[in-house]
Design a protein around this motif. Structure first.
Motif, PDB file in Angstrom:
ATOM      1  N   LEU A  75      32.214  57.899  40.021  1.00  0.00           N
ATOM      2  CA  LEU A  75      33.211  56.967  39.632  1.00  0.00           C
ATOM      3  C   LEU A  75      33.858  57.289  38.322  1.00  0.00           C
ATOM      4  N   LEU A  76      33.574  58.493  37.669  1.00  0.00           N
ATOM      5  CA  LEU A  76      34.297  58.585  36.417  1.00  0.00           C
ATOM      6  C   LEU A  76      35.863  58.709  36.574  1.00  0.00           C
ATOM      7  N   GLY A  77      36.381  58.164  35.752  1.00  0.00           N
ATOM      8  CA  GLY A  77      37.927  58.288  35.766  1.00  0.00           C
ATOM      9  C   GLY A  77      38.420  57.210  36.682  1.00  0.00           C
ATOM     10  N   GLN A  78      37.635  56.467  37.343  1.00  0.00           N
ATOM     11  CA  GLN A  78      38.412  55.251  38.305  1.00  0.00           C
ATOM     12  C   GLN A  78      39.015  54.297  37.476  1.00  0.00           C
ATOM     13  N   ALA A  79      39.833  53.793  37.893  1.00  0.00           N
ATOM     14  CA  ALA A  79      40.532  52.492  37.075  1.00  0.00           C
ATOM     15  C   ALA A  79      39.768  51.331  37.883  1.00  0.00           C
ATOM     16  N   VAL A  80      39.406  50.397  37.034  1.00  0.00           N
ATOM     17  CA  VAL A  80      38.652  49.054  37.738  1.00  0.00           C
ATOM     18  C   VAL A  80      38.909  47.910  36.899  1.00  0.00           C
ATOM     19  N   TRP A  81      38.441  46.716  37.432  1.00  0.00           N
ATOM     20  CA  TRP A  81      38.532  45.600  36.627  1.00  0.00           C
ATOM     21  C   TRP A  81      37.434  44.843  37.152  1.00  0.00           C
ATOM     22  N   ALA A 101      30.239  47.904  28.389  1.00  0.00           N
ATOM     23  CA  ALA A 101      29.099  48.158  29.406  1.00  0.00           C
ATOM     24  C   ALA A 101      28.530  47.367  30.252  1.00  0.00           C
ATOM     25  N   VAL A 102      28.799  47.406  31.595  1.00  0.00           N
ATOM     26  CA  VAL A 102      28.333  46.590  32.603  1.00  0.00           C
ATOM     27  C   VAL A 102      27.940  47.050  33.599  1.00  0.00           C
ATOM     28  N   PRO A 103      27.019  46.488  34.379  1.00  0.00           N
ATOM     29  CA  PRO A 103      26.533  46.873  35.733  1.00  0.00           C
ATOM     30  C   PRO A 103      27.516  47.520  36.662  1.00  0.00           C
ATOM     31  N   VAL A 104      27.054  48.571  37.427  1.00  0.00           N
ATOM     32  CA  VAL A 104      28.057  49.491  38.213  1.00  0.00           C
ATOM     33  C   VAL A 104      28.602  48.533  39.067  1.00  0.00           C
ATOM     34  N   ASN A 105      27.904  47.536  39.829  1.00  0.00           N
ATOM     35  CA  ASN A 105      28.499  46.668  40.857  1.00  0.00           C
ATOM     36  C   ASN A 105      29.218  45.424  40.206  1.00  0.00           C
ATOM     37  N   ALA A 106      29.499  45.574  38.959  1.00  0.00           N
ATOM     38  CA  ALA A 106      30.047  44.370  38.160  1.00  0.00           C
ATOM     39  C   ALA A 106      31.673  44.748  38.098  1.00  0.00           C
ATOM     40  N   VAL A 107      32.191  45.865  38.660  1.00  0.00           N
ATOM     41  CA  VAL A 107      33.558  46.245  38.620  1.00  0.00           C
ATOM     42  C   VAL A 107      33.835  46.626  39.947  1.00  0.00           C
ATOM     43  N   THR A 108      35.248  46.526  40.235  1.00  0.00           N
ATOM     44  CA  THR A 108      35.900  46.845  41.462  1.00  0.00           C
ATOM     45  C   THR A 108      37.198  47.668  41.299  1.00  0.00           C
ATOM     46  N   PRO A 109      37.642  48.479  42.307  1.00  0.00           N
ATOM     47  CA  PRO A 109      38.760  49.294  42.082  1.00  0.00           C
ATOM     48  C   PRO A 109      39.702  48.258  41.602  1.00  0.00           C
ATOM     49  N   LEU A 110      40.599  48.793  40.655  1.00  0.00           N
ATOM     50  CA  LEU A 110      42.027  48.157  40.332  1.00  0.00           C
ATOM     51  C   LEU A 110      42.946  48.120  41.431  1.00  0.00           C
ATOM     52  N   PRO A 111      43.731  46.894  41.760  1.00  0.00           N
ATOM     53  CA  PRO A 111      44.496  46.964  42.791  1.00  0.00           C
ATOM     54  C   PRO A 111      45.636  47.940  42.665  1.00  0.00           C
ATOM     55  N   LYS A 112      46.094  48.661  43.537  1.00  0.00           N
ATOM     56  CA  LYS A 112      47.400  49.542  43.481  1.00  0.00           C
ATOM     57  C   LYS A 112      48.578  48.791  42.884  1.00  0.00           C
ATOM     58  N   SER A 113      48.699  47.770  43.095  1.00  0.00           N
ATOM     59  CA  SER A 113      49.892  47.067  42.854  1.00  0.00           C
ATOM     60  C   SER A 113      50.047  46.243  41.618  1.00  0.00           C
ATOM     61  N   CYS A 271      31.469  38.041  40.772  1.00  0.00           N
ATOM     62  CA  CYS A 271      32.603  37.817  40.627  1.00  0.00           C
ATOM     63  C   CYS A 271      33.485  39.223  40.968  1.00  0.00           C
ATOM     64  N   ALA A 272      33.063  40.181  40.735  1.00  0.00           N
ATOM     65  CA  ALA A 272      33.504  41.485  41.334  1.00  0.00           C
ATOM     66  C   ALA A 272      33.684  41.636  42.777  1.00  0.00           C
ATOM     67  N   GLN A 273      32.967  40.869  43.623  1.00  0.00           N
ATOM     68  CA  GLN A 273      33.317  40.984  45.035  1.00  0.00           C
ATOM     69  C   GLN A 273      34.276  39.724  45.146  1.00  0.00           C
ATOM     70  N   MET A 274      34.562  38.834  44.363  1.00  0.00           N
ATOM     71  CA  MET A 274      35.897  37.886  44.603  1.00  0.00           C
ATOM     72  C   MET A 274      36.896  38.712  43.908  1.00  0.00           C
ATOM     73  N   LEU A 275      37.011  39.485  42.895  1.00  0.00           N
ATOM     74  CA  LEU A 275      38.035  40.362  42.491  1.00  0.00           C
ATOM     75  C   LEU A 275      38.498  41.096  43.510  1.00  0.00           C
ATOM     76  N   LYS A 276      37.669  41.880  44.296  1.00  0.00           N
ATOM     77  CA  LYS A 276      37.839  42.497  45.360  1.00  0.00           C
ATOM     78  C   LYS A 276      38.901  42.172  46.332  1.00  0.00           C
ATOM     79  N   ARG A 277      38.411  40.910  46.988  1.00  0.00           N
ATOM     80  CA  ARG A 277      38.954  40.253  47.749  1.00  0.00           C
ATOM     81  C   ARG A 277      40.453  39.547  47.293  1.00  0.00           C
TER      82      ARG A 277
END
Length: 319
Positions: A75-81, A101-113, A271-277
Motif C-alpha cells: 500500500l505504500l505510495g498509494q493515493a487514498v481518501w 493514522a487510521v485503520p487500513v480499511n478506513a481508506v480507499t483509493p483516490l478516484p483517478k478523476s 464510510c470508506a466503503q461509501m467513498l469507494k462507491r
C-alpha cells in the motif's frame, strides 16, 4: 508535524497550530501523509462544544486525501481518501494535520478523476447525501425534491441525477434559485409552507415527490404534507431546540416514513466503503467538485473563523 489542536471546547480561541509528534500507526493501521483536508461546519461545532462526546486535547478534521507512507508494503505510495466516520476528530484525532493514522480499511483509493483538494471537499457532504439516497431508495425515475442548496443538498443533486432520478431543488433565496437554474438544475423558490405541495406538483408534472430530502431543518412538517403515498422524507437538520411540530396523522395516513441521516453513526471503515462507491461515480463521469478555496494549514485558525462566520465557499487546508 504541524497540526491544528484545541485544548478545550466552547470557543474557537482554544484552537492553535502546534508542532506535535507524528502519529505512530498501530497494528492494522496506516499512516497517511495528508495532502488536502476539508473544513466542515461540524468541525466548527465540534470546537464550540456542540458534540457531548468530544474529548480534549484534540486534533479536529473529518475529511482527507493523501498518500500512505507507513503500513503494508503493497500500500505504500498509494493515493487514498477517507474520513467522516464515528469519533474521528471528536474522541480520536482527526486530519487537520500533516499526518493521520487510521485503520487500513478506513481508506480507499483516490478516484483517478479527482485531485487531492477536490477529494477533500467530498467526505461529509457526499457521504451524507449518499446515505440519504440509499436509505430513502432513490433510483432511476424517482421523483426527488431536495429542500435547501447547501453542500449536502448539492451533493445529493449530482448523485441522484447520476442515478437517473427526476430531481428538483427548492430554496428560499431568489438568487440561489437563479444560480441553480443557470447551471441547468430544475429549481423553484420556496414560498409559504402551505403552498409547498402545489409548488412541488407543478415541477413533477402534477405528481407528488416520492422522496423529499429536507436539508434545512425547517420544512419537515411541510414535507410530510407534500410527499407522495408511501413516500420517504430524509432529514439531516433541526431547529436549535430540536423541536418540530408536525401532523403524525398526515404521515401515517399516507404511509409515509421519516429517515434520519447522520454520518457519525458509521465507522471509518463503513464510510470508506461509501467513498469507494462515490469514487466510482466520479470516475464514471460525475462532475468534479469546484468553487472551493485552498489555504495552507498555517491559516487553519483563520479558516475556522471564516466558516464560523458563514463563508459561502468550501475551504480546503493544504498541509
Amino acid at each position: 508535524m504541524q497540526a491544528l489542536q484545541f485544548s478545550a471546547t466552547g470557543s474557537l480561541d482554544t484552537l492553535q497550530l502546534h508542532g506535535l509528534a507524528k502519529p505512530v500507526p498501530a497494528a492494522g493501521e496506516v499512516l497517511v501523509e495528508v495532502r488536502a483536508t476539508g473544513v466542515n461546519p461540524s468541525d466548527i461545532k465540534n470546537v464550540l462544544g456542540l458534540f457531548p462526546y468530544t474529548t480534549t486535547p484534540r486534533i479536529p478534521g473529518r475529511d482527507f486525501a493523501g498518500v500512505i507512507v507507513e503500513g503494508p508494503e503493497q500500500l505504500l505510495g498509494q493515493a487514498v481518501w477517507g474520513g467522516s466516520g464515528q469519533g474521528f476528530g471528536f474522541y480520536r484525532d482527526g486530519c487537520h494535520a500533516q499526518y493521520v493514522a487510521v485503520p487500513v480499511n478506513a481508506v480507499t483509493p483516490l478516484p483517478k478523476s479527482l485531485t487531492f483538494a477536490q477529494a477533500a471537499t467530498c467526505g461529509v457532504p457526499f457521504i451524507t447525501a449518499w446515505d440519504a439516497l440509499e436509505r430513502s431508495h432513490v433510483k432511476a425515475g424517482t421523483r426527488l425534491l431536495i429542500i435547501g442548496a447547501g453542500a449536502v443538498a448539492k451533493a445529493a443533486q449530482v448523485l441522484a441525477e447520476a442515478r437517473g432520478a427526476d430531481v428538483v431543488m427548492a430554496a428560499r433565496r431568489a438568487d440561489v434559485v437563479q444560480s441553480l437554474q443557470a447551471q441547468g438544475i430544475k429549481a423553484f423558490q420556496l414560498s409559504q409552507e402551505g403552498q409547498l405541495p402545489e409548488q412541488a406538483r407543478q415541477h413533477f408534472k402534477q405528481q407528488a415527490p416520492e422522496v423529499i430530502f429536507e436539508t434545512t431543518g425547517f420544512w419537515l412538517a411541510a414535507a410530510v404534507n407534500t410527499v407522495d403515498t408511501f413516500g420517504r422524507v430524509a432529514i439531516i437538520a433541526a431547529p436549535k431546540d430540536g423541536v418540530i411540530s408536525l401532523s403524525s396523522l398526515n404521515l401515517y395516513r399516507r404511509g409515509g416514513s421519516i429517515v434520519g441521516i447522520n454520518s457519525l453513526l458509521y465507522s471509518l471503515e463503513e464510510c470508506a466503503q461509501m467513498l469507494k462507491r462515490i469514487g466510482e461515480a466520479f470516475d464514471a463521469g460525475l462532475p468534479a467538485p469546484s468553487g472551493f478555496v485552498e489555504l495552507p494549514l498555517s491559516q487553519a485558525v483563520a479558516a475556522y473563523q471564516q466558516v464560523s462566520a458563514g463563508a459561502a465557499e468550501k475551504i480546503v487546508l493544504i498541509p
